[in-house]
Write an enzyme that holds these catalytic residues in place. Sequence first.
Site, PDB file in Angstrom:
ATOM      1  N   HIS A 244       0.800  -1.223   0.000  1.00 26.73           N
ATOM      2  CA  HIS A 244       0.000   0.000   0.000  1.00 26.73           C
ATOM      3  C   HIS A 244       0.843   1.289   0.000  1.00 26.73           C
ATOM      4  O   HIS A 244       0.794   2.084  -0.928  1.00 26.73           O
ATOM      5  CB  HIS A 244      -0.905   0.039   1.236  1.00 26.73           C
ATOM      6  CG  HIS A 244      -1.791  -1.142   1.393  1.00 26.73           C
ATOM      7  ND1 HIS A 244      -2.914  -1.331   0.630  1.00 26.73           N
ATOM      8  CD2 HIS A 244      -1.730  -2.203   2.223  1.00 26.73           C
ATOM      9  CE1 HIS A 244      -3.525  -2.450   0.992  1.00 26.73           C
ATOM     10  NE2 HIS A 244      -2.816  -2.993   1.962  1.00 26.73           N
ATOM     11  N   ASP A 245       1.564   1.505   1.099  1.00 27.21           N
ATOM     12  CA  ASP A 245       2.152   2.822   1.350  1.00 27.21           C
ATOM     13  C   ASP A 245       3.243   3.253   0.358  1.00 27.21           C
ATOM     14  O   ASP A 245       3.385   4.456   0.101  1.00 27.21           O
ATOM     15  CB  ASP A 245       2.700   2.904   2.780  1.00 27.21           C
ATOM     16  CG  ASP A 245       1.588   2.823   3.812  1.00 27.21           C
ATOM     17  OD1 ASP A 245       0.419   3.048   3.443  1.00 27.21           O
ATOM     18  OD2 ASP A 245       1.894   2.540   4.983  1.00 27.21           O
TER      19      ASP A 245
END
Length: 314
Positions: A244-245
């Site tokens: 994700h990040d």
Amino acid sequence: MTTPRKIIIDTDPGQDDAVAILLALASPEEIEVLGITTVAGNVPLHLTTRNARIVCELAGKPDTRIFAGCDTPLARPLVTAEHVHGKTGLDGPVLPEPTMPVADLHAVDFIIDTLRAEAPGSVTLCPLGPLTNIATALEKAPDIAPRIAEIVLMGGAYFEVGNITPAAEFNIYVDPEAAKVVFACGAPITVMPLDVTHKALVTKPRNDAFRALGTPAGHAVAEMTDFFERFDKEKYGSLGAPLHDPCVTAYLIAPDLFEGRHINVEIETASDLTLGMTVADWWRVTGRAPNATFMGAIDDDGFFALLTERLGRL
Ligand SMILES: [Ca+2]
């Protein structure tokens, strides 16, 4: 030669936060990390702060400034995600206890002081966890909002809907009141929702490429993704775990990897059933003013090529 973008990474590491931080610290041509602010999220604050220090030491950047922030959401008890990230938040690789210091200033004050000290429109905020620190800074010092160059955050979802509840993504769900403040602040916002991150899957060949770098950072990233992949594969039945990040820090380096729409996004804070939902007007049916660029697509091969190349520098 372009000037690197000055950023503050606001984070709750988290294995995928760790990879996002490593990517930023490996990319000084494009990114100048002014500081890292920690927040409670995936695990409690003392662990996210510890983990941020571990990651900076792993990157060989122990001089990075780290500021501990809020340990509780604005209006609710903290919800954590040890079921995904393990007891420490950074389970997987065996990494040494950090020795680098935590700065003697609250993360919220660091964010405020930095935005006031730097030229207007020159500092980008990169939230990778619940938005508690950013919202607290905006409420304490409303004058900072027009000074923010951009807020590039991981959070929310539209087509993928939710991961912590059927309707909400974890970062927004943990502190929906904070998200509401941030999405209403008037600064340019770019959102990396699950719609993008669920297309950034760490397949086995991609994980093998991290390990094959033969560096401590490459090895650690391979071990981290091995760890949370167990959970995600069981949950989603997909080819690998979503990363994700790092989509946030990759966007700062190579924005063309992503495509999205400039639309209105509102945060649900009242409903028990859909608390923390990012109500994204993807089809522009409301007439509400756009307040965010909401990404929907990623060149995933390009993303992993960039990530692997940069991790190889550490
Ligand atoms: Ca995170």
